[in-house]
Scaffold this motif. Structure first.
Motif, mmCIF file in Angstrom:
data_model
loop_
_atom_site.group_PDB
_atom_site.id
_atom_site.type_symbol
_atom_site.label_atom_id
_atom_site.label_comp_id
_atom_site.label_asym_id
_atom_site.label_seq_id
_atom_site.Cartn_x
_atom_site.Cartn_y
_atom_site.Cartn_z
ATOM 1 N N LYS A 161 0.767 3.461 3.138
ATOM 2 C CA LYS A 161 1.402 2.940 4.272
ATOM 3 C C LYS A 161 2.869 2.965 4.106
ATOM 4 O O LYS A 161 3.585 3.204 5.118
ATOM 5 N N GLU A 198 -4.698 -3.088 2.001
ATOM 6 C CA GLU A 198 -5.974 -3.812 2.916
ATOM 7 C C GLU A 198 -6.791 -4.834 1.942
ATOM 8 O O GLU A 198 -6.874 -5.788 2.775
ATOM 9 N N ARG A 199 -6.819 -4.415 0.659
ATOM 10 C CA ARG A 199 -7.311 -5.541 -0.082
ATOM 11 C C ARG A 199 -6.663 -7.075 -0.030
ATOM 12 O O ARG A 199 -7.300 -8.062 -0.211
ATOM 13 N N GLU A 215 -7.439 -9.083 2.989
ATOM 14 C CA GLU A 215 -8.642 -9.536 2.750
ATOM 15 C C GLU A 215 -8.948 -10.304 1.452
ATOM 16 O O GLU A 215 -9.852 -10.720 0.866
ATOM 17 N N SER A 256 -12.468 -5.169 7.382
ATOM 18 C CA SER A 256 -12.223 -3.782 7.366
ATOM 19 C C SER A 256 -13.469 -3.095 7.440
ATOM 20 O O SER A 256 -13.422 -1.655 7.577
ATOM 21 N N GLU A 289 2.115 -7.602 7.290
ATOM 22 C CA GLU A 289 0.816 -6.866 7.750
ATOM 23 C C GLU A 289 0.989 -5.353 7.713
ATOM 24 O O GLU A 289 0.050 -4.624 7.595
ATOM 25 N N ASP A 317 0.969 -1.145 0.043
ATOM 26 C CA ASP A 317 0.149 -0.165 -0.017
ATOM 27 C C ASP A 317 0.880 1.144 0.157
ATOM 28 O O ASP A 317 1.760 1.329 0.779
#
Lengths: 349, 343, 274
Positions: B124, B164-165, B168, B195, B159, B121
């Motif tokens: 991030k 985020e995807r 998940e 999320s 992590e 990301d």
């Protein structure tokens, strides 16, 4: 006029500007930079680049041009139109990057001339631009020095502040700038000769820190004249998504749409508004017949680059690019205007 | 581990034998650490292909362009295009096949498995680096990220940096491909809709003000729509003109087109735009996260689409993009579909 | 008060006339300013017309600037604004701002023969020049008109063309044969070759669909017209009319401001972006 302002006096100065509407760049809770109204809050002097340049203050995304309404008197319908002009309070943008002010200096050309754009000038005339020389480049993609600008350029600015450690060296270029100094005269001191030397050194140093470079921008502008039909545009636009990021977030892009927004169809009531538009959208140039002179991504990328690096120079002898690097940093697919123009320069070499 | 060499070999062969028109893959980006889409027409350019955790883009979006290009050509080259896909991206191919937007023969799919990892990301990473410039991001043998910066290497747990995807992800490897590089292994997935928990816990009023605040930032650059492989309509409710207009379109059709949404980036208009888009993606969004990544104003668009993905799963047991033979959710009716919305 | 270039003047529709009916309907409107606003313009200039609630459209002025009582516009029904205009009646108010563009350099054409070559609605911008040339007849040499449309029903200014025949040679054409049609059958460029206007001391002025213009120019070149002897007009999508909104440009020229009239000598130097 040149002055010294102690850093500790800076907030006091901003407070004294209470008869102006003051915009400053600030970070929100999520770390996003934007120009906000100062409203007495903290003034942050970080040097990061806002996502949206202060163009939005001089040339808002939506501007009402006029209001129209039909009224029924007896059984006679009358149409009334009322011109709407913005009521603009004197405004200061503090912390503008010199390149962003340079963009205003470019927009002045577009919105001036034979047909003066009253909406732009109502705002522009009331706005004082206070720039901060970029001692550290606000973006890794800054390339202002390649397009006849610099981290301390003065075009478009009323005041330029340069960080000299515990104080600012303040240069006033215009009467508007001097008015801001006069608002808190006691806070400003006369600069000593060594301060002048220091500021020169700081400016020279800041130029060295610009990481990216577009070589030979003027010759490229010449060369572009012969490259309208080059296959380069197709190659370079393959990854383009046809979104509006590069243009909406560009400090100098100014294309717009004019449209009617209807509040009530009967009796008719609504507004005519100007909104931002972009050469990157396919409907921008599409005729009512469906014919589109710029039907593909290649012709639209070409238009963006030629407007900035050929046409504007032909008409105004200025680049229409300030080298802020936003279009590079924010492009979701990494289209890099410097790389594309590098290819233009090296084409056929 | 997926190896770019596998793909390179195949890509060279495909181009040399003229089996594909060109190959859509990833190459090194010029702007920082992030890879960029790369279009390869000649076998000698194949070596520019890269595969690393910065290959975030969903290249399936470019199949839409390819279709538009073909439509403009008088004698289109009917050969397939080669395309590099991750697991998520492959599910976008499946949806386009389900919707008959493309034909299986239009694509030669070069699949890469993210295995237990995924892509980084950018936000991030930027936060972690605090101003430092990343040069390269790699995955080590322990499934950790190794970020090379101007002053050395930094290791980070998956992590900390994964999109985020990816945390998940339901398909770490492509579900459809002509060639696959890498193992069909998955990350363990405890909470497929984790999320959403925070936003679902808010009251309706709080959710409403949350979205108002988020969507008020929208400048309608349409990067979200433009980055999305599913937003392929030539006629879109937000455009000033229907792009499908031809010389044969009647004046009446053009004159009667309703402007549902004004161009002004105002609260009401932004809300309608994003809701219309979200609804049109219900049962179609494969959660590649490109809309959110492309957004220059950081609007958390993924929440909207993820919520609808959850609804599709809970109401219809439908999971998007796994079976090209299955009818698309919105275009089919089954007797067992819930009826309780009829009152 | 400062002049606001975006504010239109209200104008009343005082006359409407159906030129062509059906799918490609064309209607001619005459307007008068509600407040007696002055509006001086040159042949070939355009005006931005408003239908409030629908928007604006750039339309060429088809009346002669020598006639001061009204402005005339002939409008093809093609989209949102033009369809709304077609629905308007005598007495309705529209907005007019302008005039925009460069116009035809008629003063430079003094003493020359003028041949007008039009197709379809393309006669509208030419009409202003034709009318003006007739009113200033002594200043020009021979005048003639070559005009065509898809079918006889698509011909505009039918009555006026009949009158015009008494004043200059008028060569009409339709694309495909019709039982009662006595004039030329075929495309306008072909009719140009057929009628062979002489390039000697002549200016050819052409306006019509882009494809027609392209072949008219080609055929005029075959008839030995020089690039400087050929004039045409260019149309692109416009919003502001004053060279700011950024969409109508071909190269560094804004058609709204620097055009729409170009000599072929000038136009051929610009990229093909129209």
């Amino acid at each position: 006029m040149e002055k010294i302002l102690a850093k500790k006096s800076f907030p006091q100065w901003v407070k004294k500007l209470d008869s102006w509407r003051v915009y400053i760049p600030r970070k929100d809770e999520e770390g996003r930079w934007n120009y906000f109204e100062a409203d007495g809050g903290e003034v942050s002097l970080d040097v990061l680049q806002t996502t949206l340049p202060p163009k939005k203050i001089l040339f808002p995304q939506r501007e009402v041009f006029l209001e129209f309404a039909k009224t029924l008197a007896g059984n006679r319908e009358t149409l009334e139109i009322k011109e709407v002009l913005p009521e603009v309070k004197p405004t200061v943008i503090i912390g503008a990057r010199p390149c962003e002010a340079r963009a205003a200096w470019m927009l002045d050309e577009v919105f001036g001339g034979e047909f003066k754009d009253v909406y732009y000038w109502k705002r522009r005339d009331q706005t004082t631009l206070v720039g901060f020389a970029c001692t550290t480049p606000p973006s890794e993609n800054c390339f202002c020095t390649s397009v006849e600008g610099s981290p301390h350029s003065e075009e478009g600015l009323d005041l330029l502040l340069t960080d000299l450690g515990d104080r600012y060296y303040v240069q006033s270029m215009t009467a508007k700038g001097e008015k801001l100094i006069s608002a808190a005269k006691a806070l400003f001191e006369e600069p000593k000769p060594e301060a002048k030397k220091q500021v020169k050194a700081a400016h020279a140093e800041s130029e060295k820190k610009i990481r990216r470079q577009l070589k030979d921008a003027r010759p490229i502008a010449q060369k572009l004249k012969g490259m309208f039909d080059s296959p380069l545009w197709d190659e370079e636009s393959m990854s383009c998504l046809r979104c509006g990021i590069c243009t909406y977030l560009c400090p100098s892009c100014h294309c717009f749409d004019i449209g009617d927004e209807v509040e009530s169809p009967s009796p008719l009531k609504g507004q005519r508004v100007r909104t931002w538009d972009t050469c990157q959208f396919p409907d921008f140039t599409m005729h009512s017949s469906g014919h589109n002179p710029r039907p593909d991504k290649a012709s639209r990328l070409r238009q963006r680059l030629l407007h900035k690096f050929q046409y504007f120079i032909q008409v105004y002898d200025k680049f229409m690019c300030v080298g802020c690097g936003r279009c590079i940093t924010l492009c979701p697919v990494g289209i890099d205007i410097i790389k594309v123009l590098d290819k233009v320069r090296d084409h056929g070499a | 581990m997926a190896k770019i060499e596998d793909l390179k070999e195949e890509a060279k062969k495909l181009l040399r034998e003229g089996k594909v028109k060109y190959i859509i893959g990833y190459g090194a980006g010029s702007n920082g650490w992030l890879a960029a889409p790369l279009f390869i027409k000649k076998p000698e350019d194949v070596d520019k292909l890269v595969w690393d955790p910065t290959c975030v883009h969903n290249l399936v979006r470019f199949l839409v362009d390819e279709k538009r290009r073909k439509a403009r050509q008088k004698q289109p080259d009917k050969r397939p295009v080669g395309i590099m896909v991750k697991g998520c991206d492959s599910r976008a191919v499946v949806v386009l096949l389900q919707e008959k937007f493309i034909d299986r023969s239009d694509v030669y799919i070069l699949g890469v498995s993210c295995e237990k990892m995924g892509v980084v990301d950018d936000a991030k990473l930027a936060k972690k680096l605090a101003g430092k410039k990343a040069k390269r991001v790699e995955v080590d043998a322990q499934d950790r990220f190794v970020v090379t910066t101007e002053d050395g290497k930094i290791e980070m747990a998956a992590e900390e940096l994964l999109a985020e995807r990816c945390l998940e992800c339901k398909a770490n490897f492509p579900v459809i491909y002509d060639l696959l590089s890498g193992e069909k292994t998955k990350r363990p997935l405890d909470k497929p809709f984790g999320s959403l928990e925070k936003i679902e816990s808010l009251s309706a009023a709080d959710r409403s003000s949350f979205w108002k605040e988020q969507l008020d930032r929208c400048i309608r650059c349409y990067a979200c729509r433009s980055a999305c492989p599913m937003c392929y309509c030539d006629e879109c409710v937000v455009d000033s003109i229907n792009l499908a207009v031809t010389a044969d379109t009647t004046a009446d059709e053009k004159a009667q087109r309703i402007h549902w949404i004004q161009r002004s980036a105002e609260s009401s208009e932004n809300l309608v735009y994003h809701l219309v888009r979200a609804i049109h993606l219900a049962g179609r969004c494969i959660d590649c996260g490109e809309c959110e990544r492309a957004c220059p104003l950081d609007i958390p668009l993924r929440f909207l689409n993820k919520k609808l993905e959850k609804e599709a799963k809970e109401l219809f047991g439908y999971e998007v993009g796994f079976d090209p033979a299955l009818p698309a959710l919105i275009s089919c009716f089954r007797d067992e579909d819930p009826q309780d919305f009829i009152r | 008060m400062e002049l606001n270039v975006y504010t239109p003047q209200l104008a009343k529709i005082v006359q409407t006339k159906d030129e062509v009916v059906g799918a490609r309907a064309i209607k001619t409107f005459r307007t008068e300013f509600a407040n007696g606003a002055r509006f001086d313009y040159r042949c070939g200039q355009c005006a931005m017309l408003s239908v409030f609630g629908k928007g604006e459209a750039m339309i060429s002025i088809s009346s002669s600037p020598l006639i001061k009582d009204y402005l005339q516009f002939s409008i093809l029904r093609t989209g949102r604004v033009t369809a709304a205009l077609h629905d308007m009646e005598v007495g309705d108010l529209i907005g007019v701002r302008g005039p925009y563009g460069n116009g035809f350099p008629m003063d430079a054409w003094q003493g020359k023969n003028l041949v007008f070559i039009g197709g379809g609605i393309g006669l509208a911008p030419l009409w202003s020049v034709v009318q003006t040339a007739l009113l200033r007849k002594s200043e020009f040499g021979a005048l003639s008109l070559i005009y065509g449309a898809r079918t006889s029903k698509d011909i505009v200014f039918k009555d006026e063309l009949a009158d015009l025949k008494g004043q200059m040679p008028v060569h009409l054409s339709i694309d495909v044969a019709e039982p009662d049609w006595k004039e030329f059958v075929g495309f306008v460029p072909t009719n140009v070759l057929e009628k062979k206007p002489s390039p000697a001391n002549t200016i050819a002025i052409t306006c019509g669909p882009p494809i027609m213009i392209k072949f008219v120019i080609k055929n005029l070149k075959d008839l030995k017209f020089e690039d400087e002897q050929i004039y045409t007009t260019v149309e692109n999508k416009m919003k502001c009319g004053i060279g700011k909104c950024g969409r109508c440009n071909i190269g560094f020229h804004y058609v709204c401001k620097d055009g729409p009239v170009y000599s072929w000598a000038d136009l051929k130097k610009l990229p093909q972006e129209y």
